[in-house]
Design a protein around this motif. Structure first.
Motif, PDB file in Angstrom:
ATOM      1  N   SER A  62      -0.055 -34.550  17.082  1.00 38.03           N
ATOM      2  CA  SER A  62       0.705 -35.299  15.859  1.00 38.03           C
ATOM      3  C   SER A  62       2.066 -35.857  16.549  1.00 38.03           C
ATOM      4  O   SER A  62       2.526 -35.605  17.646  1.00 38.03           O
TER       5      SER A  62
ATOM      6  N   SER B 190      -3.792 -38.326  26.035  1.00 39.05           N
ATOM      7  CA  SER B 190      -5.124 -38.164  26.015  1.00 39.05           C
ATOM      8  C   SER B 190      -5.643 -37.527  24.910  1.00 39.05           C
ATOM      9  O   SER B 190      -6.773 -37.437  24.404  1.00 39.05           O
ATOM     10  N   SER B 191      -4.858 -36.642  24.289  1.00 35.99           N
ATOM     11  CA  SER B 191      -5.224 -35.871  23.070  1.00 35.99           C
ATOM     12  C   SER B 191      -4.752 -36.559  21.768  1.00 35.99           C
ATOM     13  O   SER B 191      -4.782 -35.890  20.535  1.00 35.99           O
TER      14      SER B 191
ATOM     15  N   GLY C  64       2.624 -28.855  15.136  1.00 34.85           N
ATOM     16  CA  GLY C  64       1.773 -29.906  14.820  1.00 34.85           C
ATOM     17  C   GLY C  64       0.490 -29.624  14.693  1.00 34.85           C
ATOM     18  O   GLY C  64      -0.013 -29.075  13.793  1.00 34.85           O
ATOM     19  N   SER C  65      -0.377 -30.409  15.671  1.00 34.76           N
ATOM     20  CA  SER C  65      -1.903 -30.076  15.735  1.00 34.76           C
ATOM     21  C   SER C  65      -2.156 -28.868  16.435  1.00 34.76           C
ATOM     22  O   SER C  65      -3.472 -28.702  16.681  1.00 34.76           O
ATOM     23  N   GLY C  66      -1.206 -28.396  17.311  1.00 36.37           N
ATOM     24  CA  GLY C  66      -1.701 -27.221  18.135  1.00 36.37           C
ATOM     25  C   GLY C  66      -2.420 -27.712  19.330  1.00 36.37           C
ATOM     26  O   GLY C  66      -3.185 -26.882  19.808  1.00 36.37           O
ATOM     27  N   THR C  67      -2.293 -28.724  19.887  1.00 33.76           N
ATOM     28  CA  THR C  67      -2.832 -29.043  21.071  1.00 33.76           C
ATOM     29  C   THR C  67      -2.083 -28.886  22.345  1.00 33.76           C
ATOM     30  O   THR C  67      -2.196 -29.200  23.391  1.00 33.76           O
ATOM     31  N   GLY C  68      -0.830 -28.474  22.006  1.00 34.77           N
ATOM     32  CA  GLY C  68       0.288 -28.258  23.155  1.00 34.77           C
ATOM     33  C   GLY C  68      -0.312 -27.306  24.286  1.00 34.77           C
ATOM     34  O   GLY C  68      -1.199 -26.237  23.875  1.00 34.77           O
TER      35      GLY C  68
ATOM     36  N   GLY D  38       7.848 -24.793  14.446  1.00 32.73           N
ATOM     37  CA  GLY D  38       7.051 -25.836  14.029  1.00 32.73           C
ATOM     38  C   GLY D  38       5.578 -25.963  14.864  1.00 32.73           C
ATOM     39  O   GLY D  38       5.771 -25.549  15.720  1.00 32.73           O
TER      40      GLY D  38
ATOM     41  N   GLY E 265       3.434 -37.814  27.186  1.00 33.53           N
ATOM     42  CA  GLY E 265       3.443 -39.160  27.768  1.00 33.53           C
ATOM     43  C   GLY E 265       1.802 -39.493  27.459  1.00 33.53           C
ATOM     44  O   GLY E 265       1.195 -38.989  26.472  1.00 33.53           O
TER      45      GLY E 265
HETATM   46  C1  FAD Z   1      -7.104 -32.310  25.846  1.00 37.12           C
HETATM   47  C2  FAD Z   1      -5.892 -32.573  25.864  1.00 37.12           C
HETATM   48  C3  FAD Z   1      -5.301 -33.615  26.410  1.00 37.12           C
HETATM   49  C4  FAD Z   1      -4.001 -33.982  26.403  1.00 37.12           C
HETATM   50  N1  FAD Z   1      -3.322 -34.935  27.059  1.00 37.12           N
HETATM   51  C5  FAD Z   1      -2.026 -35.021  27.100  1.00 37.12           C
HETATM   52  C6  FAD Z   1      -1.472 -36.218  27.593  1.00 37.12           C
HETATM   53  O1  FAD Z   1      -2.098 -37.207  28.127  1.00 37.12           O
HETATM   54  N2  FAD Z   1      -0.118 -36.269  27.571  1.00 37.12           N
HETATM   55  C7  FAD Z   1       0.714 -35.414  27.225  1.00 37.12           C
HETATM   56  O2  FAD Z   1       1.861 -35.822  27.115  1.00 37.12           O
HETATM   57  N3  FAD Z   1       0.275 -34.339  26.493  1.00 37.12           N
HETATM   58  C8  FAD Z   1      -1.109 -34.038  26.460  1.00 37.12           C
HETATM   59  N4  FAD Z   1      -1.626 -33.013  26.170  1.00 37.12           N
HETATM   60  C9  FAD Z   1      -0.780 -32.006  25.271  1.00 37.12           C
HETATM   61  C10 FAD Z   1      -0.471 -32.103  23.802  1.00 37.12           C
HETATM   62  O3  FAD Z   1      -1.336 -32.907  23.267  1.00 37.12           O
HETATM   63  C11 FAD Z   1       0.851 -32.669  23.691  1.00 37.12           C
HETATM   64  O4  FAD Z   1       2.082 -31.780  23.991  1.00 37.12           O
HETATM   65  C12 FAD Z   1       1.238 -33.101  22.181  1.00 37.12           C
HETATM   66  O5  FAD Z   1       2.420 -33.882  22.104  1.00 37.12           O
HETATM   67  C13 FAD Z   1       1.257 -31.955  21.349  1.00 37.12           C
HETATM   68  O6  FAD Z   1       1.277 -32.285  19.803  1.00 37.12           O
HETATM   69  P1  FAD Z   1       0.790 -31.209  18.803  1.00 37.12           P
HETATM   70  O7  FAD Z   1       0.910 -32.082  17.568  1.00 37.12           O
HETATM   71  O8  FAD Z   1      -0.397 -30.769  19.120  1.00 37.12           O
HETATM   72  O9  FAD Z   1       1.998 -30.283  18.661  1.00 37.12           O
HETATM   73  P2  FAD Z   1       1.967 -28.588  18.577  1.00 37.12           P
HETATM   74  O10 FAD Z   1       0.968 -28.265  19.901  1.00 37.12           O
HETATM   75  O11 FAD Z   1       1.505 -28.202  17.673  1.00 37.12           O
HETATM   76  O12 FAD Z   1       3.377 -28.287  19.142  1.00 37.12           O
HETATM   77  C14 FAD Z   1       3.928 -28.705  20.190  1.00 37.12           C
HETATM   78  C15 FAD Z   1       5.473 -28.374  20.106  1.00 37.12           C
HETATM   79  O13 FAD Z   1       6.026 -29.215  19.005  1.00 37.12           O
HETATM   80  C16 FAD Z   1       6.887 -28.360  18.132  1.00 37.12           C
HETATM   81  N5  FAD Z   1       6.625 -29.227  16.863  1.00 37.12           N
HETATM   82  C17 FAD Z   1       5.545 -29.607  16.142  1.00 37.12           C
HETATM   83  N6  FAD Z   1       5.883 -30.511  15.218  1.00 37.12           N
HETATM   84  C18 FAD Z   1       7.488 -30.284  15.320  1.00 37.12           C
HETATM   85  C19 FAD Z   1       8.418 -31.120  14.368  1.00 37.12           C
HETATM   86  N7  FAD Z   1       7.972 -31.885  13.395  1.00 37.12           N
HETATM   87  N8  FAD Z   1       9.513 -31.139  14.823  1.00 37.12           N
HETATM   88  C20 FAD Z   1       9.972 -30.434  15.602  1.00 37.12           C
HETATM   89  N9  FAD Z   1       9.074 -29.709  16.483  1.00 37.12           N
HETATM   90  C21 FAD Z   1       7.628 -29.783  16.246  1.00 37.12           C
HETATM   91  C22 FAD Z   1       6.349 -27.158  18.434  1.00 37.12           C
HETATM   92  O14 FAD Z   1       7.041 -26.341  17.863  1.00 37.12           O
HETATM   93  C23 FAD Z   1       5.686 -27.181  19.678  1.00 37.12           C
HETATM   94  O15 FAD Z   1       7.035 -26.698  20.687  1.00 37.12           O
HETATM   95  C24 FAD Z   1      -2.979 -32.709  25.905  1.00 37.12           C
HETATM   96  C25 FAD Z   1      -3.613 -31.637  25.233  1.00 37.12           C
HETATM   97  C26 FAD Z   1      -5.074 -31.432  25.237  1.00 37.12           C
HETATM   98  C27 FAD Z   1      -5.600 -30.143  24.515  1.00 37.12           C
END
Ligand code: FAD
Lengths: 477, 449
Positions: free
Chosen positions: A139, A133-134, A70-74, A68, A149
């Motif tokens: 997503s 923070s992201s 989401g927004s790829g910010t992981g 899966g 968190g």
């Molecule tokens: C500048 C910056 C600051 C950040 N600050 C924080 C912070 O303060 N706190 C924090 O916790 N994180 C932070 N992060 C990390 C990140 O944003 C989080 O982990 C966020 O939850 C990832 O969401 P995403 O939509 O980008 O998921 P993605 O990076 O796309 O995916 C993350 C994981 O989710 C899984 N996934 C995605 N969608 C689904 C779905 N529908 N069902 C099941 N699994 C799914 C993916 O397979 C992957 O394992 C930060 C990142 C950046 C770049």
């Protein structure tokens, strides 16, 4: 079924234009916010749960791995997909389906952006508390998977405290509901186990989240300190005083400089560190606690304590905090951070280790983190084109994780283990501990088709490529 | 001194003596204390450390004998009737506060520590772990986690799972493992804390728990108001729930439950608000709550500190405590918006017997239906049908209902946990993964797990 047949069948389910399989179109799906990269076989953009279910069933029958996205910010490589795997992404499933003001809940699809949800429900006098923070980019699906968190999780808990129920598609395409509409449900807490399972248990297709009413008063302080040691002491003093603020964030000198380079957040350029502290609650409560917080800051050597006069000033202070990672691009082209946690009384000790490691490896490290939780984000800043520097950063990160474990802490407070930290799991868990975890995965995904090769050590050393900070700055924050 | 249990099942007891020593084996005369409904364990051992628990589990796993973990025995009523005879594993001897770090806001305790012991250990420093269980002087941390039971302030403080940050367990085959840690924020590996919490000891035996702490309110008050009708009580409570000064716990009580909590407050229903905080905010909380309720209630009574704590304990104990606990008790899990439907149960008699008294949790949603009287003597088949009707109604409201207490004869006819949820297959696989021999509390959990 051949690979070609599989994609054809999937196209028949979601529509031709919603299967991305050309190399150049796949480039953006190769990355997440971490250091690793790998190009998936194809990316599928389903429109609803039924399509997710049918796509998963097809992939399952074909023996193909699904990841899966989401927004790829992981930040731990969670969304990185092996070359033969399919990625399922949710830009089309981004609707807020329902806001319930009586029960204070919202039902959302996984592609909804964290901040969009929060902004939307604020119109109803409520908020969605977890605020990574992201949050402008990440997503809800990704938040669930990582148990994200954020600054305000200090008082309100991480994502898991705010998820009531979920609709989930399992690896074979079966649709199940975890939790219920009520905050408590009979049976094993599958909802609780799912949150933070990093996409290895199932794909969340609908999420029922808990909302909180907006507080009567919010007051935001900026504690200005001559050095990071005294700021750490202040953190312990506040918490030790029996005060758990809504948020308690640390921003060190280097981070202040980076932030002030891109925006005037109101942080003094000559400070050794600042603490961003927010109190929320009844007027009387906030008044009473404010005095104690201010006293604790002065007692521990604050050079100055400022209070945000209005919403605009509060907003400015927070924009600074949330822009920090992007702003690092003004200092070095690449960054790499880990997010270990230590007991709060060990913060000073841990940060000394960070600066010692920084000196020894000759790598600049900035610190901007969730101090109230003891959750560090030592952020290494460098130019990956310099030979050997990436290896140095990785080795430094390993030392920092080891130190967290030694101090009674852990590897990750909110970013997850993913690919990035999996080989470090034995620092905190025994084989038996990890076997118990694997049993849960066996129950959810017996064939291990979802996001395999993550979280648990398997000796498959991967060679990371540095992540460009400037790219992140433009893209996410 | 040889255990007298020898005469009951000699070789079994001698094997246990070999494993954990004579002292640990409970005398046969005391076995009835460990009964679970109609099931009397064939032996019982009282253990003092995780290695002993591991030794007994490894042995049980080899021999296939069932094991019934046992804490303060305040909620042994919970769950379906066990399907196989077995041995009781008394964990109340594991009662040490292992590590209390007030400045880190964490505490580590053994599973046999009582809720009261935990409270007083951390209270000296103005902290609390805001979890609660009926009969807190006997209820253990292990039992509270295993049952997932919570108290009258769950709407504000959440459930036990929300405070647990680390756990040590002994698995069904005797393997010791842990999950989480001692930091307040942790996503390192899967969240097994939440999985074990509420699993009723069917996946593993909890031996140690780490909690995060919160600063405790320095003042407490409970405000009780009597109303002429249930609807008026509900309206007043919902109005309060919408305010900035909404309380930590908010309940509407009818019938016998109301009588037991506040016999002197007149009315056909009570609204009860639990308030806690610092002195200045408490002044406002009490004044505004009283102001809001005085306009609509008959009498408004303000209980402070000791009296308030007494009332909080009485509310906590309602489902299981006191000299005469309810004979039938149902926990309804629904959204807060279903308050009217929950309260409406107070008008429905099961079969021809008494209608229940209702204790609705306005903030959290749901609540409890309680019967102290004749229902327990009615025809079990009719009672079972009635209770199942309540379960399906709660399910149709998007939640469910758990029969926490009822006569054994009724229990034999129903699944006390209610209708099987959508994730039942995953739950079965979990049980299979964690306890392949089905020796941990067999049959007591949902769907016969
Ligand atoms: C500048 C910056 C600051 C950040 N600050 C924080 C912070 O303060 N706190 C924090 O916790 N994180 C932070 N992060 C990390 C990140 O944003 C989080 O982990 C966020 O939850 C990832 O969401 P995403 O939509 O980008 O998921 P993605 O990076 O796309 O995916 C993350 C994981 O989710 C899984 N996934 C995605 N969608 C689904 C779905 N529908 N069902 C099941 N699994 C799914 C993916 O397979 C992957 O394992 C930060 C990142 C950046 C770049």
């Amino acid at each position: 079924m051949t690979d070609h047949d599989l994609l054809a069948s999937i196209r028949a389910v979601v529509g031709d234009e919603y299967v991305i399989a050309h190399r150049e179109d796949l480039l953006v799906y190769e990355y997440d916010g971490s250091v690793d990269r790998s190009m998936p076989r194809a990316v599928v953009l389903p429109a609803d749960t039924q399509q997710v279910s049918r796509v998963m069933a097809l992939a399952y029958d074909a023996g193909v791995t699904v990841v899966g996205r989401g927004s790829g910010t992981g930040l731990s490589g969670g969304a990185i997909t092996p070359p033969e795997g399919l990625q399922i992404a949710f830009p089309r499933m981004d609707r807020i389906l329902e806001v319930d003001t009586v029960n204070r809940t919202a039902l959302v699809e996984p592609g909804v952006i964290n901040l969009d949800l929060d902004n939307h429900v604020r119109g109803f006098g409520m908020r969605y508390a977890p605020d990574p923070s992201s949050q402008r980019a990440c997503s809800l699906g990704g938040n669930i998977a990582e148990n994200a968190g954020g600054p305000h999780c200090l008082a309100y808990g991480a994502t898991t405290n705010h998820v009531i129920g979920m609709e989930v598609v399992l690896e074979d395409g079966e649709i199940v509901h975890l939790g219920s509409m009520a905050r408590e449900a009979a049976g094993y807490d599958l909802r609780g186990a799912f949150v933070g399972s990093e996409g290895t248990f199932g794909i969340a297709t609908k999420i029922l989240v808990r909302l909180l009413p907006l507080p009567e008063t919010v007051r935001t302080f900026l504690g200005i300190f001559p050095d990071i040691d005294s700021a750490c002491t202040a953190v312990s003093a506040v918490i030790g005083h029996g005060i758990v603020p809504a948020a308690l964030e640390m921003i060190d000198a280097l981070s202040i400089k980076a932030v002030q380079n891109v925006t005037d957040a109101g942080y003094p350029n000559d400070a050794g560190a600042v603490l961003l502290i927010e109190l929320e609650g009844l007027n009387e409560e906030v008044d009473e606690v404010s005095g104690e917080v201010e006293a604790a800051l002065w007692d521990t050597g604050a050079a100055d304590v400022r209070v945000a006069e209005d919403d605009a000033e509060r907003e400015r202070l927070w924009v600074g905090r949330k822009t920090a990672f992007g702003a690092f691009g003004t200092i070095a082209p690449n960054y790499y951070l880990v997010d270990g946690v230590v007991p709060r009384t060990r913060l000073t000790q841990m940060l000394r280790k960070v600066s010692e490691v920084s000196e020894r490896y000759g790598i600049t490290i900035a610190n901007v983190f969730h101090a109230g939780d003891g959750n560090l984000h030592p952020c290494m800043l460098f130019d990956a084109r310099e030979p050997g520097v990436m290896e140095g950063a990785m080795a430094a990160a390993a030392e920092l994780m080891e130190e967290c474990a030694l101090l009674g802490g852990t590897l990750s407070g909110e970013h997850g283990i993913g690919l990035e930290k999996k080989e470090f799991m034995p620092l905190v868990y025994t084989d038996a501990d990890m076997e118990a975890m694997q049993r849960v995965r066996e129950a959810f995904a017996p064939e291990n088709r979802l996001n395999p090769g993550k979280i648990f050590p398997d000796g498959s050393y991967w060679r990371p490529s540095a992540h460009p900070a400037a790219y992140t700055a433009g893209m996410y924050v | 001194m040889p255990a007298r249990g020898m005469t009951r099942s000699g070789s079994l007891v001698s094997q246990l003596v070999d494993l954990v020593g004579t002292e640990a084996v409970v005398r046969a005369a005391d076995l009835p204390d460990y009964a679970i409904g109609p099931l009397l364990p064939v032996a019982a051992v009282k253990l003092t450390n995780p290695d002993e628990v591991a030794a007994v589990m490894a042995w049980a796993h080899r021999t296939g004998i069932a094991v019934y973990p046992s804490g303060g025995r305040t909620l042994t009523q919970l769950g379906n009737t066990p399907t196989r005879p077995g041995i009781a594993l008394d964990l109340t001897g594991m009662n040490r506060i292992v590590d209390f770090q007030p400045a880190d806001l964490t505490v580590i305790v053994e599973a046999g520590v009582t809720i009261e012991q935990l409270d007083s250990a951390v209270a000296q420093d103005g902290k609390h772990v805001p979890i609660a269980a009926p009969l807190g002087d006997r209820a253990t941390v292990g039992g509270t986690l295993a049952t997932g039971i919570s108290g009258p302030m769950r709407s504000a403080y959440g459930l036990p799972r929300d405070w647990l940050i680390g756990i040590s367990v002994v698995g069904a085959d005797g393997t010791q493992s842990k999950a989480g840690g001692k930091v307040v924020k942790n996503v390192t590996g899967y969240d097994l804390n939440r999985l074990y919490t509420g699993s009723l000891g069917t996946l593993a035996i909890i031996t140690e728990a780490t909690f995060k702490l919160a600063p405790a309110p320095t003042e407490w008050a409970v405000i009780v108001a009597g109303f002429d009708s249930i609807d008026a009580a509900a309206g007043a409570a919902q109005n309060l729930q919408g305010q900035h000064y909404a309380p930590l716990g908010l309940h509407v009580l009818t019938g016998e439950a109301a009588m037991r909590i506040a016999p002197s407050v007149a009315g056909s229903a009570l609204s009860v608000a639990i308030l806690g905080g610092r002195p200045t905010s408490m002044k406002r909380r009490v004044e505004d709550t009283v102001g809001l309720w005085a306009q609509v209630g008959n009498t408004v009574h303000v209980a402070r500190n000791d009296e308030a704590n007494g009332l909080i304990n009485a509310l906590t104990d309602l489902p299981a405590g006191g000299d005469s606990p309810p004979r039938v008790c149902v926990r309804i899990n629904t959204q807060p918006s279903a308050l009217q439907q929950v309260l409406a149960f107070s008008r429905v008699a099961l079969g021809s017997a008494e209608p229940p008294s209702v204790a609705a949790d306005v903030g959290f949603g749901g609540g409890r239906l309680l019967w102290w009287g004749e229902l327990a003597d009615a025809d079990p088949a009719l009672v079972a049908i009635g209770l199942q009707g309540i379960q399906s109604e709660a399910t149709s409201l998007g939640g469910g209902a758990i029969i926490e207490r009822c006569p054994d004869a009724v229990k034999a006819l129903i699944d006390v946990w209610g209708e099987q949820p959508s994730g039942m297959e995953i739950m079965r696989r979990l049980k299979q993964q964690f306890d392949s021999q089905n020796i941990l509390n067999p049959g007591r959990f949902i769907g016969g797990l």
